[in-house]
Design an enzyme around this catalytic site. Structure first.
Site, PDB file in Angstrom:
ATOM      1  N   LYS A 168      -5.767  70.874 -84.763  1.00  0.00           N
ATOM      2  CA  LYS A 168      -6.588  70.041 -83.881  1.00  0.00           C
ATOM      3  C   LYS A 168      -6.990  71.003 -82.769  1.00  0.00           C
ATOM      4  CE  LYS A 168      -6.637  68.167 -80.412  1.00  0.00           C
ATOM      5  NZ  LYS A 168      -7.524  68.690 -79.346  1.00  0.00           N
ATOM      6  N   GLU A 244       4.164  76.475 -76.480  1.00  0.00           N
ATOM      7  CA  GLU A 244       3.855  77.533 -75.503  1.00  0.00           C
ATOM      8  C   GLU A 244       3.124  76.847 -74.365  1.00  0.00           C
ATOM      9  OE1 GLU A 244       4.800  80.547 -75.713  1.00  0.00           O
ATOM     10  OE2 GLU A 244       5.043  81.029 -77.828  1.00  0.00           O
ATOM     11  N   CYS A 278      -2.082  81.601 -69.068  1.00  0.00           N
ATOM     12  CA  CYS A 278      -0.746  81.121 -68.727  1.00  0.00           C
ATOM     13  C   CYS A 278       0.115  82.259 -68.179  1.00  0.00           C
ATOM     14  CB  CYS A 278      -0.106  80.489 -69.942  1.00  0.00           C
ATOM     15  SG  CYS A 278      -0.385  81.467 -71.401  1.00  0.00           S
ATOM     16  N   GLU A 379       0.651  75.583 -60.973  1.00  0.00           N
ATOM     17  CA  GLU A 379      -0.156  76.553 -61.714  1.00  0.00           C
ATOM     18  C   GLU A 379      -1.615  76.455 -61.241  1.00  0.00           C
ATOM     19  OE1 GLU A 379      -0.461  75.714 -65.920  1.00  0.00           O
ATOM     20  OE2 GLU A 379      -0.320  77.841 -66.382  1.00  0.00           O
TER      21      GLU A 379
HETATM   22  P1  NAD Z   1      -3.915  70.609 -72.420  1.00  0.00           P
HETATM   23  O1  NAD Z   1      -2.474  70.441 -72.615  1.00  0.00           O
HETATM   24  O2  NAD Z   1      -4.652  69.530 -71.737  1.00  0.00           O
HETATM   25  O3  NAD Z   1      -4.670  70.822 -73.800  1.00  0.00           O
HETATM   26  C1  NAD Z   1      -4.181  71.673 -74.804  1.00  0.00           C
HETATM   27  C2  NAD Z   1      -4.451  71.047 -76.139  1.00  0.00           C
HETATM   28  O4  NAD Z   1      -3.728  69.829 -76.202  1.00  0.00           O
HETATM   29  C3  NAD Z   1      -5.921  70.673 -76.386  1.00  0.00           C
HETATM   30  O5  NAD Z   1      -6.218  70.880 -77.739  1.00  0.00           O
HETATM   31  C4  NAD Z   1      -5.953  69.196 -76.076  1.00  0.00           C
HETATM   32  O6  NAD Z   1      -6.949  68.508 -76.774  1.00  0.00           O
HETATM   33  C5  NAD Z   1      -4.588  68.779 -76.561  1.00  0.00           C
HETATM   34  N1  NAD Z   1      -4.103  67.532 -75.966  1.00  0.00           N
HETATM   35  C6  NAD Z   1      -4.243  67.105 -74.682  1.00  0.00           C
HETATM   36  N2  NAD Z   1      -3.666  65.882 -74.544  1.00  0.00           N
HETATM   37  C7  NAD Z   1      -3.153  65.549 -75.755  1.00  0.00           C
HETATM   38  C8  NAD Z   1      -2.442  64.430 -76.256  1.00  0.00           C
HETATM   39  N3  NAD Z   1      -2.128  63.395 -75.477  1.00  0.00           N
HETATM   40  N4  NAD Z   1      -2.070  64.432 -77.565  1.00  0.00           N
HETATM   41  C9  NAD Z   1      -2.375  65.471 -78.362  1.00  0.00           C
HETATM   42  N5  NAD Z   1      -3.047  66.557 -77.949  1.00  0.00           N
HETATM   43  C10 NAD Z   1      -3.422  66.602 -76.660  1.00  0.00           C
HETATM   44  O7  NAD Z   1      -4.051  71.998 -71.710  1.00  0.00           O
HETATM   45  P2  NAD Z   1      -5.365  72.795 -71.401  1.00  0.00           P
HETATM   46  O8  NAD Z   1      -5.832  72.361 -70.076  1.00  0.00           O
HETATM   47  O9  NAD Z   1      -6.327  72.731 -72.522  1.00  0.00           O
HETATM   48  O10 NAD Z   1      -4.837  74.294 -71.408  1.00  0.00           O
HETATM   49  C11 NAD Z   1      -4.351  74.905 -70.294  1.00  0.00           C
HETATM   50  C12 NAD Z   1      -2.845  74.947 -70.306  1.00  0.00           C
HETATM   51  O11 NAD Z   1      -2.355  75.618 -71.454  1.00  0.00           O
HETATM   52  C13 NAD Z   1      -2.286  75.699 -69.142  1.00  0.00           C
HETATM   53  O12 NAD Z   1      -1.252  74.980 -68.536  1.00  0.00           O
HETATM   54  C14 NAD Z   1      -1.748  77.000 -69.723  1.00  0.00           C
HETATM   55  O13 NAD Z   1      -0.764  77.613 -68.999  1.00  0.00           O
HETATM   56  C15 NAD Z   1      -1.367  76.582 -71.076  1.00  0.00           C
HETATM   57  N6  NAD Z   1      -1.442  77.708 -72.000  1.00  0.00           N
HETATM   58  C16 NAD Z   1      -0.273  78.239 -72.433  1.00  0.00           C
HETATM   59  C17 NAD Z   1      -0.280  79.315 -73.285  1.00  0.00           C
HETATM   60  C18 NAD Z   1       0.993  79.895 -73.776  1.00  0.00           C
HETATM   61  O14 NAD Z   1       0.982  80.586 -74.752  1.00  0.00           O
HETATM   62  N7  NAD Z   1       2.109  79.628 -73.174  1.00  0.00           N
HETATM   63  C19 NAD Z   1      -1.480  79.851 -73.727  1.00  0.00           C
HETATM   64  C20 NAD Z   1      -2.655  79.299 -73.260  1.00  0.00           C
HETATM   65  C21 NAD Z   1      -2.611  78.198 -72.401  1.00  0.00           C
END
Ligand code: NAD
Length: 475
Positions: A168, A244, A278, A379
């Site tokens: 997804k 992650e 991140c 963050e």
């Molecule tokens: P997010 O959690 O909102 O979204 C990430 C993914 O989760 C997207 O595909 C989104 O559609 C999905 N998602 C959101 N709500 C959901 C739900 N209720 N059910 C299922 N899926 C859902 O985060 P974001 O804003 O897209 O990304 C930024 C965040 O990701 C930051 O906090 C960053 O630190 C983290 N990040 C971590 C890493 C790592 O490897 N640790 C890498 C990149 C980003």
């Protein structure tokens, strides 16, 4: 969407628009999938599992090599798409394609190194054999900030291990995901082994991924809040989980470091991907002895950082992903300024042309940052470098560790003992010692505490997709 080896529409027939964050232009549209589409993709993966798991590791490696080669060949077009859809400068997109491809080569190699063990027994007529087998269907949820490499970082090990995978993709970057999936189609992966669902509302798909009994493993990259919620749901259904999540990286400049070199490193690192990483440094701790030189160099470097559309020459900071992201950064900066911080460079949204149609925040340096300001703990995910001047070398590690996050940390020191002690004492999964790029396909990536569970990349990465099986043989 890509299900069972074919590009298909959503069962509802709905689609949603995708926009360029630098210009606000609609650049395409993709199917808007829902729970039933997710179930169809899982069914295809489940159907494919037996045959895929029975291929030899060498056959899986050959297919991954093929996908790696195609990814390298398509670097130009993939990078151009990424810049258009995600916003990062073309050079950064090109680097990400290279980084993403590295996972395919590394795990093509690693596929053939999954071995078992023959264990001794206390009993003369007993033997123990340990075998590692694929966990089964993997459900994967990926973010928009690294919209291609976050897919390959999961596909490489899952496919090498013998697991089919259902993605997804993030709603902001579904076209990057489609382009990666197309590579796997063209490389000749069998139907059902790789699947993609795109959707504007991720919730129903998250529900299916965490509850459908055919899914045996959930892998998620994204925010801590969503990751915790999904990990909880998946765990209550006894699925394997790796997540992650977010970070709040400290960057410590010790008195024995060259503050100018450290500032150059910080300036190069902080503004990558507009700070939307991140592992981006979020608290720059500089010892009083080097503070003036550090801040002076940062002012000079940050002033030269050019914001703009990622397609323009010389631009190193692109737009943020959306207006909500700009609002969050602005809120943190205003809060810090209200509480006594200064912004010698930047500090505001960019709203005049050519920035008026996109989501831009000025590359910013904040000095005089202290605990009590939102930015000190939350963050940022934006192009803001917060500097904290400290006095007590013995306390700085404790200050750096005083966060619920534990993903990345950076240390500048020219003294081996200081560096080694910091490496040992910092409670983070990735530590850069005089190094602002401590990541690679062959190196374990992941966090402690609220930054996640499990590791991606490296030899450890493939274990996340393997079950251990013990055989006891009485002769
Ligand atoms: P997010 O959690 O909102 O979204 C990430 C993914 O989760 C997207 O595909 C989104 O559609 C999905 N998602 C959101 N709500 C959901 C739900 N209720 N059910 C299922 N899926 C859902 O985060 P974001 O804003 O897209 O990304 C930024 C965040 O990701 C930051 O906090 C960053 O630190 C983290 N990040 C971590 C890493 C790592 O490897 N640790 C890498 C990149 C980003």
């Amino acid at each position: 969407m890509y299900i069972n080896g074919e590009w298909v529409e959503a069962l509802s027939g709905k689609r949603f628009d995708v926009t360029n964050p630098a210009t606000g232009e609609v650049i395409g549209d993709v199917p808007d999938g829902g729970a039933d589409d997710a179930r169809a993709a899982i069914a295809a993966a489940d159907e494919a599992f037996g045959a895929w798991a029975s291929t030899t590791a060498f056959e899986r490696a050959d297919l991954l090599y093929q996908a790696w080669q195609l990814m390298k060949e398509r670097t130009g077009e993939l990078a151009a798409l990424m810049t258009k859809e995600q916003g990062k400068p073309l050079r950064a997109s090109t680097n990400e394609v290279g980084y993403g491809a590295d996972f395919l080569r590394f795990f093509a190699e690693e596929a053939t190194r999954v071995t078992g063990e023959w264990l001794p027994s206390k009993t003369a007529n007993q033997r123990f054999l340990v075998l590692h087998q694929p966990v089964g269907v993997v459900a994967a949820i990926t973010p928009w900030n690294y919209p291609m490499s976050m897919l390959t970082r999961k596909m490489g090990p899952a496919l090498a291990a013998g697991c089919p995978i259902v993605f997804k993709a993030a709603e902001a970057t579904p076209m990057c995901a489609q382009a990666i999936i197309q590579l796997f189609h063209d490389a000749g992966f069998p139907p059902g082994v790789v699947n993609l669902v795109t959707a504007l509302d991720p919730k129903p798909i998250g529900e299916v991924f965490t509850t459908d009994p055919r899914v045996r493993k959930l892998t998620f990259t994204g925010s801590t809040a969503v990751g915790k919620m999904l990990a909880g749901q998946a765990a209550s259904n006894m699925k394997r989980v790796s997540v992650e999540l977010g970070g709040h990286a400290p960057f410590i400049v010790f008195p024995d470091a060259d503050p100018v070199r450290a500032a150059k490193g910080a300036a190069a690192l902080k503004y990558l991907n507009s700070g939307q990483a991140c592992i981006s440094p979020n608290r720059l701790y500089v010892h009083t002895s080097g503070a003036d030189a550090f801040i002076e160099t940062m002012i000079e470097r940050v002033s030269r950082v050019k914001a703009g559309p990622g397609t323009e020459d010389g631009v190193t900071v692109g737009p943020l992903v959306n207006e909500a992201a700009v609002d969050k950064v602005e809120r943190q900066v205003i809060d810090a300024l209200d509480k006594g911080a200064q912004a010698p460079v930047g500090g505001t949204r960019l709203i005049e042309a050519p920035f008026d149609k996109g989501h831009f925040f000025a590359p910013t340096l904040l000095t005089g940052v202290a605990d009590g300001m939102t930015i000190y703990r939350e963050e940022t995910f934006g192009p803001v470098a917060p500097v904290i001047v400290y006095d007590d070398v013995d306390e700085v590690i404790a200050m750096a560790n005083d966060t619920e996050y534990g993903l990345a940390a950076y240390v500048y020191s020219d003294n081996m003992s200081t560096a080694l002690k910091a490496f040992e004492q910092l409670r983070f999964g990735i530590i850069g010692i005089n190094d602002v790029n401590p990541t690679a396909a062959q190196a374990p990536f992941g966090g402690m505490k609220d930054s996640g569970l499990g590791r991606e990349g490296s030899r450890e990465g493939i274990r996340e997709y393997l079950e251990t099986k013990l055989g006891g043989f009485a002769l």
